[in-house]
Design a protein around this motif. Structure first.
Motif, PDB file in Angstrom:
ATOM      1  N   GLN A 233      14.119   9.141 -15.612  1.00  9.25           N
ATOM      2  CA  GLN A 233      14.312   7.694 -15.479  1.00  9.25           C
ATOM      3  C   GLN A 233      15.686   7.361 -14.908  1.00  9.25           C
ATOM      4  OE1 GLN A 233      13.628   6.361 -19.484  1.00  9.25           O
ATOM      5  NE2 GLN A 233      11.427   6.735 -19.397  1.00  9.25           N
ATOM      6  N   THR A 234      16.698   8.099 -15.381  1.00  8.12           N
ATOM      7  CA  THR A 234      18.063   7.837 -14.904  1.00  8.12           C
ATOM      8  C   THR A 234      18.177   8.137 -13.422  1.00  8.12           C
ATOM      9  OG1 THR A 234      18.841   8.509 -17.087  1.00  8.12           O
ATOM     10  CG2 THR A 234      20.497   8.316 -15.353  1.00  8.12           C
ATOM     11  N   LEU A 235      17.599   9.279 -13.008  1.00  2.10           N
ATOM     12  CA  LEU A 235      17.625   9.632 -11.590  1.00  2.10           C
ATOM     13  C   LEU A 235      16.935   8.541 -10.784  1.00  2.10           C
ATOM     14  CD1 LEU A 235      16.759  13.448 -11.786  1.00  2.10           C
ATOM     15  CD2 LEU A 235      18.897  12.474 -10.940  1.00  2.10           C
ATOM     16  N   ASP A 236      15.813   8.059 -11.292  1.00  2.00           N
ATOM     17  CA  ASP A 236      15.074   6.995 -10.627  1.00  2.00           C
ATOM     18  C   ASP A 236      15.952   5.751 -10.464  1.00  2.00           C
ATOM     19  OD1 ASP A 236      12.203   6.507  -9.737  1.00  2.00           O
ATOM     20  OD2 ASP A 236      12.617   4.694 -10.917  1.00  2.00           O
ATOM     21  N   GLY A 237      16.648   5.405 -11.548  1.00  2.00           N
ATOM     22  CA  GLY A 237      17.525   4.238 -11.514  1.00  2.00           C
ATOM     23  C   GLY A 237      18.690   4.403 -10.554  1.00  2.00           C
ATOM     24  N   MET A 238      19.062   5.671 -10.286  1.00  2.00           N
ATOM     25  CA  MET A 238      20.166   5.937  -9.355  1.00  2.00           C
ATOM     26  C   MET A 238      19.697   5.991  -7.909  1.00  2.00           C
ATOM     27  SD  MET A 238      22.130   8.937 -11.456  1.00  2.00           S
ATOM     28  CE  MET A 238      23.422   9.227 -10.242  1.00  2.00           C
ATOM     29  N   GLY A 239      18.400   5.866  -7.684  1.00  2.00           N
ATOM     30  CA  GLY A 239      17.895   5.855  -6.316  1.00  2.00           C
ATOM     31  C   GLY A 239      17.160   7.117  -5.900  1.00  2.00           C
ATOM     32  N   PHE A 240      17.071   8.106  -6.799  1.00  2.00           N
ATOM     33  CA  PHE A 240      16.291   9.307  -6.484  1.00  2.00           C
ATOM     34  C   PHE A 240      14.823   9.003  -6.804  1.00  2.00           C
ATOM     35  CE2 PHE A 240      20.497  11.176  -7.403  1.00  2.00           C
ATOM     36  CZ  PHE A 240      20.669  11.961  -6.274  1.00  2.00           C
TER      37      PHE A 240
ATOM     38  N   LEU B 222      23.835  15.499 -13.071  1.00  2.00           N
ATOM     39  CA  LEU B 222      23.526  16.562 -14.033  1.00  2.00           C
ATOM     40  C   LEU B 222      24.734  17.388 -14.455  1.00  2.00           C
ATOM     41  CD1 LEU B 222      20.145  17.722 -12.450  1.00  2.00           C
ATOM     42  CD2 LEU B 222      20.479  16.091 -14.288  1.00  2.00           C
ATOM     43  N   ALA B 223      25.640  17.645 -13.518  1.00  2.00           N
ATOM     44  CA  ALA B 223      26.794  18.488 -13.853  1.00  2.00           C
ATOM     45  C   ALA B 223      28.079  17.673 -13.908  1.00  2.00           C
ATOM     46  CB  ALA B 223      26.932  19.598 -12.818  1.00  2.00           C
TER      47      ALA B 223
ATOM     48  N   GLU C 191       8.721  15.214 -11.841  1.00  2.00           N
ATOM     49  CA  GLU C 191       8.951  15.572 -13.237  1.00  2.00           C
ATOM     50  C   GLU C 191      10.282  16.287 -13.381  1.00  2.00           C
ATOM     51  OE1 GLU C 191       6.392  18.529 -14.939  1.00  2.00           O
ATOM     52  OE2 GLU C 191       6.423  17.631 -16.926  1.00  2.00           O
ATOM     53  N   VAL C 192      10.906  16.095 -14.534  1.00  2.00           N
ATOM     54  CA  VAL C 192      12.117  16.841 -14.871  1.00  2.00           C
ATOM     55  C   VAL C 192      11.884  17.500 -16.229  1.00  2.00           C
ATOM     56  CG1 VAL C 192      14.591  16.702 -15.360  1.00  2.00           C
ATOM     57  CG2 VAL C 192      13.590  15.188 -13.654  1.00  2.00           C
ATOM     58  N   ARG C 193      12.146  18.790 -16.308  1.00  2.00           N
ATOM     59  CA  ARG C 193      12.067  19.490 -17.594  1.00  2.00           C
ATOM     60  C   ARG C 193      13.423  20.131 -17.849  1.00  2.00           C
ATOM     61  NH1 ARG C 193       7.400  18.923 -20.543  1.00  2.00           N
ATOM     62  NH2 ARG C 193       7.373  21.065 -21.264  1.00  2.00           N
ATOM     63  N   GLN C 194      13.889  19.975 -19.086  1.00  2.00           N
ATOM     64  CA  GLN C 194      15.171  20.588 -19.387  1.00  2.00           C
ATOM     65  C   GLN C 194      14.992  21.807 -20.267  1.00  2.00           C
ATOM     66  OE1 GLN C 194      18.274  18.209 -21.279  1.00  2.00           O
ATOM     67  NE2 GLN C 194      19.652  19.929 -20.926  1.00  2.00           N
ATOM     68  N   GLY C 195      15.862  22.765 -20.112  1.00  2.00           N
ATOM     69  CA  GLY C 195      15.809  23.956 -20.935  1.00  2.00           C
ATOM     70  C   GLY C 195      17.200  24.445 -21.250  1.00  2.00           C
ATOM     71  N   LYS C 196      17.268  25.609 -21.866  1.00  2.00           N
ATOM     72  CA  LYS C 196      18.560  26.190 -22.216  1.00  2.00           C
ATOM     73  C   LYS C 196      18.781  27.471 -21.436  1.00  2.00           C
ATOM     74  CE  LYS C 196      17.292  25.586 -26.465  1.00  2.00           C
ATOM     75  NZ  LYS C 196      17.098  25.807 -27.904  1.00  2.00           N
ATOM     76  N   TYR C 197      20.036  27.780 -21.252  1.00  2.00           N
ATOM     77  CA  TYR C 197      20.397  28.975 -20.500  1.00  2.00           C
ATOM     78  C   TYR C 197      21.432  29.752 -21.319  1.00  2.00           C
ATOM     79  CZ  TYR C 197      22.844  31.676 -16.907  1.00  2.00           C
ATOM     80  OH  TYR C 197      23.441  32.677 -16.195  1.00  2.00           O
TER      81      TYR C 197
ATOM     82  N   LYS D 203      12.508  13.376 -19.667  1.00  2.00           N
ATOM     83  CA  LYS D 203      12.008  12.049 -19.275  1.00  2.00           C
ATOM     84  C   LYS D 203      13.150  11.077 -19.040  1.00  2.00           C
ATOM     85  CE  LYS D 203       7.332  11.035 -19.870  1.00  2.00           C
ATOM     86  NZ  LYS D 203       6.289  11.010 -20.878  1.00  2.00           N
ATOM     87  N   VAL D 204      14.138  11.118 -19.943  1.00  2.00           N
ATOM     88  CA  VAL D 204      15.289  10.216 -19.796  1.00  2.00           C
ATOM     89  C   VAL D 204      16.046  10.533 -18.507  1.00  2.00           C
ATOM     90  CG1 VAL D 204      17.527   9.587 -20.791  1.00  2.00           C
ATOM     91  CG2 VAL D 204      15.538   9.817 -22.266  1.00  2.00           C
TER      92      VAL D 204
END
Lengths: 80, 80
Positions: A23-30, B66-67, A35-41, A19-20
């Motif tokens: 929001q950040t992407l939104d604030g940057m103009g995207f 992101l990166a 939705e954004v989901r983060q995971g591990k690799y 979510k954060v």
């Protein structure tokens, strides 16, 4: 063999980190993000030359250590 | 479209988190591990129906937010 695994939160589990980032992407103009989901690799290099056995070993690691199966799913995405 | 991206540390960058996981796996009895590298995974749902454009957008996000391209690489692994 190198086995790559992804661990993601289950669909209904809230992802505050995602979510954060949203929001950040939104604030940057995207603006066009739903939705954004983060995971591990994980990239695990195991001493095993049989791809199927290597996959089994890493699945076992996911079950026992890497993933919290109450809230997370795992997926093996590549074996090479 | 949902775009999946993986962000990994570059080859020569130390991965202390991966090392700890390696040691823990070893302690749990998984003896045949050469190396563990950890990375991040993002699933980004963008309002864009053209796969190529969706990929471009997410690549742009990786470059700008992101990166950390000094020490990390990113790879788009799936667009659906």
């Amino acid at each position: 063999m190198k086995v790559s695994a992804i661990i993601t939160l289950k669909k209904d589990v809230l992802d505050p980190q995602g979510k954060v980032i949203h929001q950040t992407l939104d604030g940057m103009g995207f603006k066009g993000v739903n939705e954004v989901r983060q995971g591990k690799y994980f990239e695990i290099d195991v001493k095993e030359n049989d791809p199927k056995k290597a996959q089994k070993i890493v699945e076992d690691m996911c079950n026992k250590l890497l993933a919290n199966l109450v809230i997370e799913n795992y997926k093996i995405i590549e074996i090479q």
